[in-house]
Write an enzyme that holds these catalytic residues in place. Structure first.
Site, short mmCIF file in Angstrom:
data_model
loop_
_atom_site.label_atom_id
_atom_site.label_comp_id
_atom_site.label_asym_id
_atom_site.label_seq_id
_atom_site.Cartn_x
_atom_site.Cartn_y
_atom_site.Cartn_z
N HIS B 12 11.04 15.82 40.98
CA HIS B 12 12.31 15.35 41.57
C HIS B 12 13.52 15.70 40.70
CE1 HIS B 12 11.03 11.32 39.60
NE2 HIS B 12 11.86 11.93 38.80
N HIS B 59 16.30 6.19 37.68
CA HIS B 59 16.78 6.68 36.39
C HIS B 59 17.96 5.84 35.93
CE1 HIS B 59 14.56 9.92 38.34
NE2 HIS B 59 14.30 10.39 37.15
N HIS B 193 7.98 18.30 31.05
CA HIS B 193 9.37 18.44 30.64
C HIS B 193 9.72 17.44 29.55
CE1 HIS B 193 9.82 15.20 33.60
NE2 HIS B 193 11.11 15.11 33.45
N GLU B 240 6.16 10.71 33.49
CA GLU B 240 6.43 10.40 34.91
C GLU B 240 5.22 10.67 35.80
OE1 GLU B 240 11.18 11.53 35.30
OE2 GLU B 240 9.72 12.90 36.13
#
Lengths: 131, 280
Positions: B12, B59, B193, B240
Site C-alpha cells: 500500500h 499510519h 522496505h 507490516e
C-alpha cells in the site's frame, strides 16, 4: 527482569518499541499535528511558539529546529511521525531516506532503481564497521 | 450465508496513490508497477465482491501516539479519506456494511479477540491505495468495505500466529451472517522496505518471493515466523507483512494462487501482490 530485545543487533535501524515511544511521545505528537492543515498553519505562523506547546526536551526541540532527521530518531522519533515534518518542508519519503542515509537524494534514488540496498552485509551490526 | 471466497495480498505504498492521483501511471518509472495490476482489475470485475474485509495499518492518521489499539474494526457507516499532510486523496468515500461489521465485532469478541470498535474513523493510504490499484479510478467504490486497522507502527505488532488465528475467527464471524454475501479479504502492506535511518532502502527480493510461495504451500509454518526475522530480513517496516496472515487465515488451508506481481521499486519499497482463491 529486563525483556531481551533480540532486534538490537540490526545495523542502522531503530525499532520503535514501547520504550522509544515513551521517550519520543511529545516529539511525535508535535510532528503528527502537522498532518492537519491547522497544525501546519500554526507552525508556519510562529515556529517557536508552536514548538513551545509541546513539552519536548530541549534536545528534541533543537533537532526539530536543525531538521536533524537522524537525531530525531535517536531521541525517540518515529519515521511515520517525522515524515510529517518532512512533508511540511516539501520533502517526500524517498528524499527523506536519501538524507537519513547520508547518501543524498540522487544517489539514493539511483540505488532504489537498481534494486535497493542488498541484505548481504546488512543483517548484523557486526557487519558494519562503524557500529 | 456470507462467505469468504478469495484473498488479496497487496502493498500500500503511498507514492502509488500519488502517482494515480496525479496522472503519472504511464511514466516509465510507474508503468511496470501498474502493469502487474491489469490482470487483478479483470479478476475483480469477475469476482465482484459485495464486501471487502480490508486489513491494513493506519499510519498515525486515525491513531496518533495517544491511543494505539492492536486491532481496530471500522463499524461506522462510512469513512472519509484523510489528510495525511499533503491533503486528502481525491478518491471516493469508503462505505461500510455496518450491519455485517457490527456482527463481526460481536462475534470476534465472544471468540476472545478483544478488538477496538471504531464508530468514527478517517482512513489513510493504507486502506485506499489497495482499493485504487485493484479498482482503478471509479466514481464510487464497487464494493462495501469493512476496515480492520492493525498496529504495526509501534513494536510489537501482533504476532503472525495471532493474525492467522484472527483470520480464522473473522471467517467464523462472516459464515455466521445470514445475508448472502461474497466477501473478499485483503491483507495489505509490505513487502520488504525500510524507510528510516542508515539502513533505509533495504530490499530483499529472495525473502519476499519465498514469503509469497509459502503463503500457499506452508501458511501455518509461515505464521510462526518471529518478528525479528521480518525486521532483519525485510526491513523495519517490512513487519507490516504480519497483516497478510489475517487474510491467509481466513481462507481454506488449500488455496489456488491465481495471480502474482512483484516489482522493485516503488519509492522505497518492494511492491508485492498475490491473489488466492478457495477451491470450490
Amino acid at each position: 527482569m529486563t525483556m531481551k530485545k533480540d532486534y538490537e543487533d540490526i545495523p542502522g535501524t531503530f525499532v520503535f518499541d514501547a520504550d522509544r515511544a515513551r521517550v519520543g511521545y511529545h516529539l511525535n505528537q508535535f510532528c503528527i499535528s502537522l498532518g492537519k492543515a491547522a497544525g501546519r498553519d500554526a507552525f508556519k505562523a510562529d515556529p517557536e511558539g508552536y514548538l513551545a506547546r509541546y513539552p519536548m526536551s530541549e534536545e528534541q526541540k533543537q533537532a526539530v529546529r536543525d531538521r536533524d532527521w537522524n537525531r530525531m530518531l535517536e531521541l525517540g522519533g518515529n519515521i511515520y511521525y517525522t515524515s510529517k515534518l518532512a512533508a511540511f518542508d516539501g520533502i517526500n519519503f524517498q528524499n527523506l531516506a536519501g538524507l537519513m542515509t547520508g547518501m543524498g537524494v540522487e544517489p539514493y534514488r539511483e540505488m532504489m532503481l537498481n534494486g535497493g540496498r542488498s541484505i548481504e552485509g546488512n543483517r548484523y551490526k557486526s557487519e558494519w564497521e562503524e557500529e | 450465508m456470507a462467505r469468504i471466497t478469495a484473498g488479496v495480498g497487496c502493498s500500500h505504498v503511498p507514492a502509488i496513490g500519488i502517482a494515480m492521483d496525479t496522472g503519472k501511471t504511464e511514466e516509465e518509472y510507474w508503468k511496470p508497477v501498474f502493469a502487474g495490476f491489469e490482470k487483478s482489475r479483470e479478476w475483480m470485475a469477475k469476482a465482484k465482491p459485495d464486501v471487502i474485509f480490508l486489513v491494513y495499518n493506519d499510519h498515525c492518521t486515525a491513531f496518533d501516539s495517544s491511543i494505539i489499539p492492536t486491532f481496530a474494526l471500522g463499524c461506522a457507516p462510512e469513512f472519509q479519506p484523510a489528510d495525511e499532510g499533503w491533503g486528502p486523496r481525491p478518491v471516493p468515500v469508503v462505505k461500510n456494511h455496518p450491519v455485517l461489521a457490527s456482527h463481526i465485532a460481536q462475534s470476534l469478541i465472544l471468540d476472545e479477540f478483544d478488538i477496538t470498535i471504531m464508530n468514527e474513523m478517517e482512513v489513510d493510504h493504507g486502506l485506499t491505495v489497495p482499493l485504487s490499484v485493484m479498482y482503478g479510478q471509479p466514481e464510487e467504490w464497487p464494493a462495501l468495505v469493512i476496515p480492520l486497522a492493525v498496529n504495526v507502527v509501534m513494536y510489537p505488532a501482533p504476532t503472525g500466529n495471532r493474525c492467522y488465528q484472527l483470520g480464522k475467527a473473522i471467517r467464523r464471524a462472516v459464515e455466521s451472517f445470514d445475508e448472502d454475501l461474497n466477501v473478499v479479504i485483503f491483507g495489505t502492506g509490505g513487502m520488504s522496505h525500510q524507510l528510516q535511518y542508515k539502513r533505509a532502502g533495504l530490499i530483499n527480493p529472495e525473502w519476499d518471493q519465498a514469503f509469497l510461495d509459502r503463503l500457499t504451500s506452508d501458511p501455518v509454518g509461515l505464521s510462526q515466523m518471529p518478528h525479528v526475522e521480518y525486521l532483519r530480513e525485510a526491513g523495519s517496516e517490512g513487519v507490516e507483512m504480519v497483516m497478510w496472515h489475517v487474510m491467509r487465515g481466513a481462507l481454506d488451508d488449500d488455496v489456488t494462487e491465481v495471480h502474482r506481481h512483484y516489482h522493485v521499486p516503488a519509492s522505497n519499497t518492494a511492491v508485492g501482490h498475490i491473489i488466492l482463491e478457495n477451491k470450490v
